[in-house]
Design a protein around this motif. Structure first.
Motif, PDB file in Angstrom:
ATOM      1  N   SER A 277     -25.397  21.222  28.915  1.00 16.66           N
ATOM      2  CA  SER A 277     -24.778  21.568  30.202  1.00 16.66           C
ATOM      3  C   SER A 277     -24.631  20.341  31.092  1.00 16.66           C
ATOM      4  CB  SER A 277     -25.596  22.646  30.919  1.00 16.66           C
ATOM      5  OG  SER A 277     -25.576  23.852  30.195  1.00 16.66           O
ATOM      6  N   MET A 278     -25.643  19.486  31.090  1.00 16.95           N
ATOM      7  CA  MET A 278     -25.570  18.256  31.888  1.00 16.95           C
ATOM      8  C   MET A 278     -24.501  17.317  31.345  1.00 16.95           C
ATOM      9  SD  MET A 278     -27.567  18.251  34.513  1.00 16.95           S
ATOM     10  CE  MET A 278     -27.724  16.512  34.890  1.00 16.95           C
ATOM     11  N   LEU A 279     -24.423  17.208  30.018  1.00 18.29           N
ATOM     12  CA  LEU A 279     -23.413  16.351  29.399  1.00 18.29           C
ATOM     13  C   LEU A 279     -22.009  16.863  29.704  1.00 18.29           C
ATOM     14  CD1 LEU A 279     -22.963  13.888  27.536  1.00 18.29           C
ATOM     15  CD2 LEU A 279     -22.981  15.484  25.602  1.00 18.29           C
ATOM     16  N   LEU A 280     -21.815  18.173  29.617  1.00 17.67           N
ATOM     17  CA  LEU A 280     -20.510  18.766  29.908  1.00 17.67           C
ATOM     18  C   LEU A 280     -20.164  18.618  31.389  1.00 17.67           C
ATOM     19  CD1 LEU A 280     -18.028  20.252  28.971  1.00 17.67           C
ATOM     20  CD2 LEU A 280     -19.307  22.410  29.080  1.00 17.67           C
ATOM     21  N   ALA A 281     -21.155  18.785  32.257  1.00 19.07           N
ATOM     22  CA  ALA A 281     -20.921  18.596  33.693  1.00 19.07           C
ATOM     23  C   ALA A 281     -20.510  17.160  33.987  1.00 19.07           C
ATOM     24  CB  ALA A 281     -22.180  18.963  34.481  1.00 19.07           C
ATOM     25  N   PHE A 282     -21.102  16.194  33.281  1.00 24.05           N
ATOM     26  CA  PHE A 282     -20.720  14.796  33.454  1.00 24.05           C
ATOM     27  C   PHE A 282     -19.270  14.584  33.016  1.00 24.05           C
ATOM     28  CE2 PHE A 282     -19.969  10.678  31.468  1.00 24.05           C
ATOM     29  CZ  PHE A 282     -20.225   9.827  32.533  1.00 24.05           C
ATOM     30  N   VAL A 283     -18.891  15.166  31.878  1.00 26.90           N
ATOM     31  CA  VAL A 283     -17.504  15.046  31.394  1.00 26.90           C
ATOM     32  C   VAL A 283     -16.543  15.600  32.435  1.00 26.90           C
ATOM     33  CG1 VAL A 283     -15.850  15.888  29.671  1.00 26.90           C
ATOM     34  CG2 VAL A 283     -18.102  15.078  28.945  1.00 26.90           C
ATOM     35  N   ILE A 284     -16.858  16.776  32.972  1.00 27.00           N
ATOM     36  CA  ILE A 284     -15.988  17.414  33.956  1.00 27.00           C
ATOM     37  C   ILE A 284     -15.832  16.529  35.189  1.00 27.00           C
ATOM     38  CG2 ILE A 284     -15.830  19.349  35.579  1.00 27.00           C
ATOM     39  CD1 ILE A 284     -17.195  21.066  33.383  1.00 27.00           C
ATOM     40  N   PHE A 285     -16.940  16.004  35.713  1.00 23.94           N
ATOM     41  CA  PHE A 285     -16.857  15.202  36.937  1.00 23.94           C
ATOM     42  C   PHE A 285     -16.161  13.863  36.682  1.00 23.94           C
ATOM     43  CE2 PHE A 285     -18.567  12.548  40.427  1.00 23.94           C
ATOM     44  CZ  PHE A 285     -18.101  13.326  41.484  1.00 23.94           C
ATOM     45  N   THR A 286     -16.411  13.263  35.531  1.00 23.41           N
ATOM     46  CA  THR A 286     -15.753  11.995  35.202  1.00 23.41           C
ATOM     47  C   THR A 286     -14.247  12.182  35.061  1.00 23.41           C
ATOM     48  OG1 THR A 286     -17.743  11.296  34.002  1.00 23.41           O
ATOM     49  CG2 THR A 286     -15.737  10.036  33.621  1.00 23.41           C
ATOM     50  N   MET A 287     -13.824  13.260  34.402  1.00 26.51           N
ATOM     51  CA  MET A 287     -12.390  13.523  34.254  1.00 26.51           C
ATOM     52  C   MET A 287     -11.761  13.860  35.606  1.00 26.51           C
ATOM     53  SD  MET A 287     -12.036  12.774  31.139  1.00 26.51           S
ATOM     54  CE  MET A 287     -13.563  11.812  31.096  1.00 26.51           C
ATOM     55  N   PHE A 288     -12.517  14.522  36.474  1.00 26.31           N
ATOM     56  CA  PHE A 288     -12.028  14.760  37.841  1.00 26.31           C
ATOM     57  C   PHE A 288     -11.793  13.432  38.553  1.00 26.31           C
ATOM     58  CE2 PHE A 288     -13.629  14.664  42.230  1.00 26.31           C
ATOM     59  CZ  PHE A 288     -12.553  15.279  42.872  1.00 26.31           C
ATOM     60  N   LEU A 289     -12.759  12.509  38.472  1.00 23.14           N
ATOM     61  CA  LEU A 289     -12.593  11.195  39.104  1.00 23.14           C
ATOM     62  C   LEU A 289     -11.385  10.468  38.541  1.00 23.14           C
ATOM     63  CD1 LEU A 289     -16.284   9.881  39.300  1.00 23.14           C
ATOM     64  CD2 LEU A 289     -14.866  10.726  41.181  1.00 23.14           C
ATOM     65  N   PHE A 290     -11.188  10.578  37.226  1.00 25.49           N
ATOM     66  CA  PHE A 290     -10.042   9.945  36.575  1.00 25.49           C
ATOM     67  C   PHE A 290      -8.736  10.413  37.212  1.00 25.49           C
ATOM     68  CE2 PHE A 290      -6.673   9.814  33.438  1.00 25.49           C
ATOM     69  CZ  PHE A 290      -6.822   8.593  32.818  1.00 25.49           C
ATOM     70  N   THR A 291      -8.627  11.720  37.474  1.00 27.01           N
ATOM     71  CA  THR A 291      -7.380  12.264  38.027  1.00 27.01           C
ATOM     72  C   THR A 291      -7.169  11.867  39.482  1.00 27.01           C
ATOM     73  OG1 THR A 291      -8.452  14.359  38.667  1.00 27.01           O
ATOM     74  CG2 THR A 291      -7.441  14.248  36.476  1.00 27.01           C
ATOM     75  N   GLN A 292      -8.215  11.363  40.141  1.00 28.44           N
ATOM     76  CA  GLN A 292      -8.054  10.894  41.520  1.00 28.44           C
ATOM     77  C   GLN A 292      -7.559   9.448  41.564  1.00 28.44           C
ATOM     78  OE1 GLN A 292      -8.675  13.572  43.780  1.00 28.44           O
ATOM     79  NE2 GLN A 292      -8.815  14.378  41.692  1.00 28.44           N
ATOM     80  N   MET A 293      -7.622   8.761  40.431  1.00 30.86           N
ATOM     81  CA  MET A 293      -7.247   7.332  40.377  1.00 30.86           C
ATOM     82  C   MET A 293      -5.780   7.121  40.018  1.00 30.86           C
ATOM     83  SD  MET A 293     -10.294   6.107  40.934  1.00 30.86           S
ATOM     84  CE  MET A 293     -12.021   6.524  40.681  1.00 30.86           C
ATOM     85  N   ILE A 294      -5.232   7.993  39.178  1.00 33.58           N
ATOM     86  CA  ILE A 294      -3.841   7.835  38.763  1.00 33.58           C
ATOM     87  C   ILE A 294      -3.126   9.173  38.891  1.00 33.58           C
ATOM     88  CG2 ILE A 294      -4.309   5.919  37.188  1.00 33.58           C
ATOM     89  CD1 ILE A 294      -4.190   7.836  34.869  1.00 33.58           C
TER      90      ILE A 294
END
Length: 420
Positions: A94-111
Motif C-alpha cells: 500500500s505504501m509503495l502504491l501510494a508512492f507511485v500515485i503521488f509521484t505520477m501526480f507530481l509528474f503531471t504537474q510538471m508537464i
C-alpha cells in the motif's frame, strides 16, 4: 553562424529530447518489465522516479498544483491507507502504491498533457524500433549472440532470455526459437498495452504530419510481432474505430486502409510460405477459441468479480486478496491473476476501484470521435488493460490524472501539432 535564436532552439531541442528519454526511462522501470524484475530493486526504482521528477521540477522552476488532481491523488492514497487499517493488511504494498500515485501526480504537474503525449509517442517509437531490430537480429543469429550476450532465467516460468539492454529475447532451453517480441516487458501481453496507448495517441491526439503514417505502421508491425491475441484484437478495434468515424479525413483514412491492406497481404503471404509463422498464427486462433491464455483471462475476471462481491465496500486488502482471495476464487480457474479492473475493486473496495475505472474510462470517452467509435475503443482498452494485472502501473495513473482535469473535447479540438 551562432545566434541567440539558434542557441534557444538548440536548448529547446535538448530539453525536448531529454524529456523523451525521461519518459522512456519511466516506461522501462515499470513494475511489469524485466528491468524491474531483475536489474533494479524497489528502492532503486523509487530513487530513479524521484530523480525524474526532480529534473522536471528544475526545468519548470515553479510549481502550481491542480486542485482537482491533488484531491483525487489524496483520495486514492487515503483509501489505500484506510484499507490497511480496516483490513489489517500489510503496509508495504500500500505504501509503495501510494508512492507511485503521488509521484505520477507530481509528474503531471510538471508537464502538460500534450507534452506528455508527444514525449510518450516518441519514447514508444524508440522502444518499438529497437525491439524489432534487436529481437529479430538476435533470433536470426542466435548461436552467435548466445556466446556474447548475458542471459537470465525467469524463475516463475523457467524461461531463459538473452539480455539486449532494452530488449529481452526468449531462447528455449531445448532448442528451437520463439518469435514473439517482448521488448523490456515480462510478457508480450504487457507490451501490447503500451503500443495500443501510443496508437490511440497517434490517431486521435496528434495532427497529421509528414511521417505519421510511417510511425503508425511501425506501431502496428510491432504490435503484430508480440503475437498477443488480445493486443492484436485491440489494435484491430482501434483501427476500425478510426476508419469508420465520420470526421472529414478521407485522404488519411485512405492511408490507414493502405497500411492495413499491406500488412494483411504480408501476413497472408507469411502464413502460406513460412511454416513457423503458420504455427504461430494457428496458436493465436487456438487462444481465441478457448486456449489456456483465454481461460486464464476469463478465470481472473470471474475470480476477482466474485471476490469483490464478498467484500464490496472495503475489499480484501493486497495480501489477503492475493493469498486468501486467490486460494478461494482464483485457484478454481487459473494460477495467475491477469485482471486489473476487478482486482482493484476486490483489493481496495468500491470507492478506489470505482474511481480508477471511471477515470480510465473517461480517458476513452473524452476522445473526439462518434459514440460508436468510442464504444469500440472502450471495449478494446478494457480487453487490453485486463490482459495483465496493471494495478501498480504508473503510466495509467499519469493518464488518469491528466484525464481528471481535461474536459470533453469539442469537435476539431482534439489534436495538437506534432513536429517531426
Amino acid at each position: 553562424m551562432y545566434t541567440l535564436e539558434n542557441n534557444k532552439l538548440t536548448l529547446s531541442a535538448r530539453k525536448y529530447w531529454l524529456n523523451v528519454i525521461l519518459v522512456l526511462i519511466l516506461i522501462v522501470i515499470e513494475p511489469q518489465t524485466y528491468i524491474s524484475y531483475y536489474k533494479l530493486s524497489h528502492f532503486q526504482v523509487i530513487i530513479i522516479e524521484l530523480i525524474i521528477v526532480g529534473i522536471l521540477f528544475f526545468q519548470k522552476k515553479k510549481l502550481k498544483f491542480n486542485n482537482i488532481q491533488l484531491i483525487m491523488a489524496l483520495g486514492f492514497m487515503t483509501i489505500l491507507l484506510s484499507n490497511k487499517l480496516l483490513t489489517e493488511d500489510s503496509l508495504a504494498f500500500s505504501m509503495l502504491l501510494a508512492f507511485v500515485i503521488f509521484t505520477m501526480f507530481l509528474f503531471t504537474q510538471m508537464i502538460s498533457y500534450d507534452e506528455f503525449i508527444s514525449y510518450y509517442t516518441k519514447a514508444m517509437m524508440m522502444l518499438c524500433l529497437y525491439s524489432l531490430i534487436s529481437t529479430y537480429t538476435i533470433i536470426t543469429f542466435v548461436d552467435f549472440f548466445n556466446g556474447i550476450l548475458p542471459s537470465f532465467t525467469h524463475e516463475m516460468l523457467s524461461m531463459r532470455f538473452l539480455d539486449a539492454g532494452l530488449s529481452f529475447i526468449y531462447v528455449p532451453q531445448y532448442g528451437g526459437m520463439q518469435y514473439r517480441n517482448y521488448s523490456v516487458f515480462s510478457e508480450p501481453g504487457v507490451f501490447q498495452f503500451y503500443i495500443n496507448i501510443a496508437l490511440i495517441f497517434e490517431l486521435w491526439f496528434i495532427k497529421d504530419y509528414k511521417h505519421k503514417t510511417l510511425r503508425i505502421t511501425i506501431l502496428i508491425i510491432t504490435l503484430i510481432t508480440t503475437f498477443s491475441t488480445a493486443g492484436i484484437l485491440v489494435g484491430f478495434l482501434i483501427i476500425l474505430a478510426f476508419v469508420i468515424q465520420k470526421k472529414e479525413r478521407k485522404v488519411y483514412k485512405g492511408n490507414i486502409r493502405w497500411v492495413v491492406l499491406v500488412l494483411s497481404l504480408i501476413s497472408v503471404g507469411c502464413y502460406i510460405w513460412f511454416p513457423k509463422f503458420t504455427f504461430i498464427i494457428d496458436g493465436l486462433f487456438v487462444k481465441l477459441s478457448g486456449g489456456a491464455s483465454l481461460n486464464s483471462r476469463a478465470g481472473s475476471f470471474s475470480a476477482y468479480l466474485w471476490a469483490w462481491f464478498e467484500k464490496p465496500i472495503v475489499g480484501w486488502g493486497y495480501e489477503a486478496g492475493v493469498w486468501e482471495g486467490g486460494a478461494k476464487y482464483l485457484s478454481q480457474y487459473t494460477a495467475h491473476n491477469t485482471n486489473t479492473i476487478f482486482t482493484n475493486f476486490a483489493f481496495y473496495g468500491l470507492f478506489y476501484g470505482g474511481m480508477y475505472f471511471i477515470l480510465f474510462s473517461k480517458f476513452i470517452f473524452n476522445i473526439n470521435a462518434p459514440i460508436y467509435s468510442r464504444i469500440l475503443l472502450f471495449l478494446g482498452m478494457m480487453i487490453s488493460i485486463n490482459n495483465e494485472r496493471f494495478i501498480d502501473n504508473g503510466i495509467i495513473f499519469i493518464i488518469i490524472f491528466y484525464t481528471i482535469s481535461r474536459p470533453r473535447i469539442k469537435e476539431g479540438k482534439n489534436e495538437f501539432q506534432e513536429n517531426d
